[in-house]
Write a protein that holds these residues in place. Structure first.
Motif, PDB file in Angstrom:
ATOM      1  N   GLN A  48      -3.037   5.433 -12.984  1.00  0.00           N
ATOM      2  CA  GLN A  48      -2.532   3.939 -12.752  1.00  0.00           C
ATOM      3  C   GLN A  48      -4.223   3.245 -12.680  1.00  0.00           C
ATOM      4  N   LEU A  49      -5.632   3.932 -11.900  1.00  0.00           N
ATOM      5  CA  LEU A  49      -6.445   2.670 -11.583  1.00  0.00           C
ATOM      6  C   LEU A  49      -6.913   2.288 -12.999  1.00  0.00           C
ATOM      7  N   LEU A  82       3.436   2.348  -7.590  1.00  0.00           N
ATOM      8  CA  LEU A  82       3.386   1.415  -8.839  1.00  0.00           C
ATOM      9  C   LEU A  82       1.569   1.745  -8.637  1.00  0.00           C
ATOM     10  N   CYS A  83       0.740   0.615  -9.803  1.00  0.00           N
ATOM     11  CA  CYS A  83      -0.106   1.411  -9.728  1.00  0.00           C
ATOM     12  C   CYS A  83      -0.878  -0.133  -9.250  1.00  0.00           C
ATOM     13  N   GLY A  84      -0.600  -1.125  -8.671  1.00  0.00           N
ATOM     14  CA  GLY A  84      -0.867  -2.173  -8.386  1.00  0.00           C
ATOM     15  C   GLY A  84       0.043  -3.695  -8.181  1.00  0.00           C
ATOM     16  N   VAL A  85      -0.534  -4.516  -7.840  1.00  0.00           N
ATOM     17  CA  VAL A  85      -0.065  -6.012  -7.339  1.00  0.00           C
ATOM     18  C   VAL A  85      -0.974  -7.063  -8.457  1.00  0.00           C
ATOM     19  N   ALA A 123       0.945  -1.292   0.660  1.00  0.00           N
ATOM     20  CA  ALA A 123       0.267  -0.138   0.022  1.00  0.00           C
ATOM     21  C   ALA A 123       0.888   1.363   0.053  1.00  0.00           C
ATOM     22  N   GLY A 124       2.203   0.808   0.905  1.00  0.00           N
ATOM     23  CA  GLY A 124       3.430   2.321   0.258  1.00  0.00           C
ATOM     24  C   GLY A 124       3.769   2.407  -0.960  1.00  0.00           C
ATOM     25  N   TYR A 125       3.773   1.890  -1.849  1.00  0.00           N
ATOM     26  CA  TYR A 125       4.450   1.798  -2.728  1.00  0.00           C
ATOM     27  C   TYR A 125       3.136   2.139  -3.713  1.00  0.00           C
ATOM     28  N   ILE A 126       1.780   1.410  -2.931  1.00  0.00           N
ATOM     29  CA  ILE A 126       1.338   2.058  -4.690  1.00  0.00           C
ATOM     30  C   ILE A 126       0.578   4.229  -4.134  1.00  0.00           C
ATOM     31  N   ALA A 127       1.210   4.251  -2.165  1.00  0.00           N
ATOM     32  CA  ALA A 127       0.812   5.977  -1.804  1.00  0.00           C
ATOM     33  C   ALA A 127       1.206   6.268  -2.576  1.00  0.00           C
ATOM     34  N   ILE A 133      -5.791  -9.539  -9.097  1.00  0.00           N
ATOM     35  CA  ILE A 133      -5.373  -7.838  -8.858  1.00  0.00           C
ATOM     36  C   ILE A 133      -5.492  -7.371  -7.459  1.00  0.00           C
ATOM     37  N   TRP A 134      -4.710  -6.828  -7.298  1.00  0.00           N
ATOM     38  CA  TRP A 134      -4.931  -5.595  -5.732  1.00  0.00           C
ATOM     39  C   TRP A 134      -4.475  -3.917  -5.875  1.00  0.00           C
ATOM     40  N   THR A 135      -5.046  -3.572  -5.685  1.00  0.00           N
ATOM     41  CA  THR A 135      -4.764  -2.146  -5.490  1.00  0.00           C
ATOM     42  C   THR A 135      -5.915  -1.599  -4.171  1.00  0.00           C
ATOM     43  N   THR A 136      -5.639   0.006  -4.593  1.00  0.00           N
ATOM     44  CA  THR A 136      -5.897   0.998  -3.315  1.00  0.00           C
ATOM     45  C   THR A 136      -6.228   1.956  -3.957  1.00  0.00           C
ATOM     46  N   PRO A 137      -7.359   2.741  -2.813  1.00  0.00           N
ATOM     47  CA  PRO A 137      -7.736   3.785  -3.655  1.00  0.00           C
ATOM     48  C   PRO A 137      -6.752   5.440  -3.828  1.00  0.00           C
TER      49      PRO A 137
END
Length: 274
Positions: free
Chosen positions: A246-247, A208-211, A200-204, A236-240
Motif C-alpha cells: 500500500q505504501l 485504506l492505503c491513505g487519503v 489512521a485507524g482505517y489505515i492501520a 496526500i497522507w498516510t501513516t507508518p
C-alpha cells in the motif's frame, strides 16, 4: 458545455442550477454589468469561472461510451459556487475533476467502481471519491467511502474534496501564488488533523492505503486589486502503519501527481461563452 449534453441527448433545464449558472455566464459575457457594480462583477466572474471548471471536468467524458450516465448527475441539484447544500451534481463533479487531475498528470485512470480506478506501475489502486459538505457529515462520508473501498479487490485510497468547508463565494487574498497554495494546503491539513484518529485507524486496519484531500478556491493576487484566478491544491497522507504494498502505491501516486512538469497549481480563468 450545453453542446456536450445535447450530443448525448440530455436537455439542460434553464430553471435548474446548472442551467441558471450557464445562462448567467453567457449574459455577463455578452452584456456585462455597470462599472459601478463591483460586487456584481466579482460574483459574475466567480460564476463564470465555475462554468469553466465544470466544462473542464466534463471534458474527460468526450468520447466515453457511457458519457450520458456520468453527465446526467451534473444537472441534479445545487452546483454553483455559492451553494453549500449536498447534491448529486457536486458529488459527480468531484469524481470528474479528480479524473481530469489524474489524466493531466499522465496517470492512467478510468471511471470504475468504487469511483475511479488508477493503473500504477505496481498494480491497480481503487479510489472512492467523497465530498464533505459540513463538519457534521464528515465522519459519515468518510465511513461510507471506506465501505465502498472494502468491496474492491485491490488497495484503496479515499479522495476527499473539502471545497464546501470554505465560505460560499470564497476569495483568498494572496500576496503570491505560493501564499495561495499554502492557504489551501493548510485547509487540507486542518481537515486531516481533525479526523486523524479515525483515518489512521482505517489505515492501520488495512482498509485504506491513505487519503487524498483536495480544495480549490478563487484567489486574488495581489490582494484587493489583482486578477481573480482559481487554484487547486491536493495533499496526500498516510501513516507508518500502511502496509508495504500500500505504501508503494501511495509513493507512486504521489510521484506522478506532484513531480510532473505539467502541473498547474495557478490557473488563470476568465468567463467564456458556453
Amino acid at each position: 458545455m450545453r453542446t456536450q449534453f445535447a450530443d448525448v441527448g440530455i436537455a439542460i433545464n434553464p430553471a435548474s442550477d446548472l442551467g441558471r449558472l450557464i445562462e448567467l455566464a453567457i449574459d455577463y459575457s455578452e452584456n456585462g454589468l455597470p462599472p459601478s457594480d463591483e460586487p456584481g462583477h466579482v460574483r459574475a466572474l466567480l460564476n463564470g469561472q465555475h462554468v469553466d471548471r465544470l466544462a473542464q471536468a466534463a471534458s474527460v467524458l468526450t468520447g466515453h461510451p457511457d458519457s450520458k450516465t456520468h453527465l446526467w448527475p451534473l444537472k441534479k441539484g445545487a452546483i454553483g459556487p455559492g451553494d453549500r447544500s449536498p447534491s448529486r451534481a457536486k458529488d459527480k463533479l468531484w469524481e470528474l475533476e479528480l479524473l481530469h487531475l489524474l489524466r493531466s498528470r499522465n496517470v492512467t485512470a478510468e471511471l470504475r467502481e468504487p469511483d475511479v480506478m488508477v493503473a500504477l506501475p505496481s498494480g491497480e489502486l481503487a479510489i472512492a471519491c467523497k465530498r464533505i459538505y459540513s463538519a457534521k457529515n464528515a465522519e459519515l462520508q468518510l465511513s461510507t467511502g471506506v465501505r465502498q473501498i472494502s468491496n474492491a479487490t485491490v488497495p484503496g485510497l479515499l479522495a476527499v474534496c473539502v471545497d464546501d468547508l470554505l465560505p460560499p463565494y470564497c476569495i483568498v487574498e494572496a500576496r503570491s501564488p505560493d501564499d495561495a497554495v499554502a492557504f489551501l494546503d493548510n485547509h487540507n491539513i486542518d481537515f486531516l488533523n481533525r479526523h486523524h484518529t479515525r483515518l489512521a485507524g482505517y489505515i492501520a486496519a488495512k482498509r485504506l492505503c491513505g487519503v487524498l484531500v483536495a480544495s480549490s478556491a478563487a484567489i486574488r493576487h495581489p490582494p484587493e486589486v489583482g486578477e481573480i484566478a482559481v487554484a487547486m491544491q491536493s495533499t496526500i497522507w498516510t501513516t507508518p502503519q500502511c502496509g508495504a504494498d500500500q505504501l508503494l502505491k501511495m509513493e507512486e501516486l504521489g510521484a506522478l501527481l506532484f513531480e510532473s512538469p505539467t502541473g498547474q497549481p495557478w490557473l488563470q480563468v476568465e468567463p467564456s461563452k458556453r
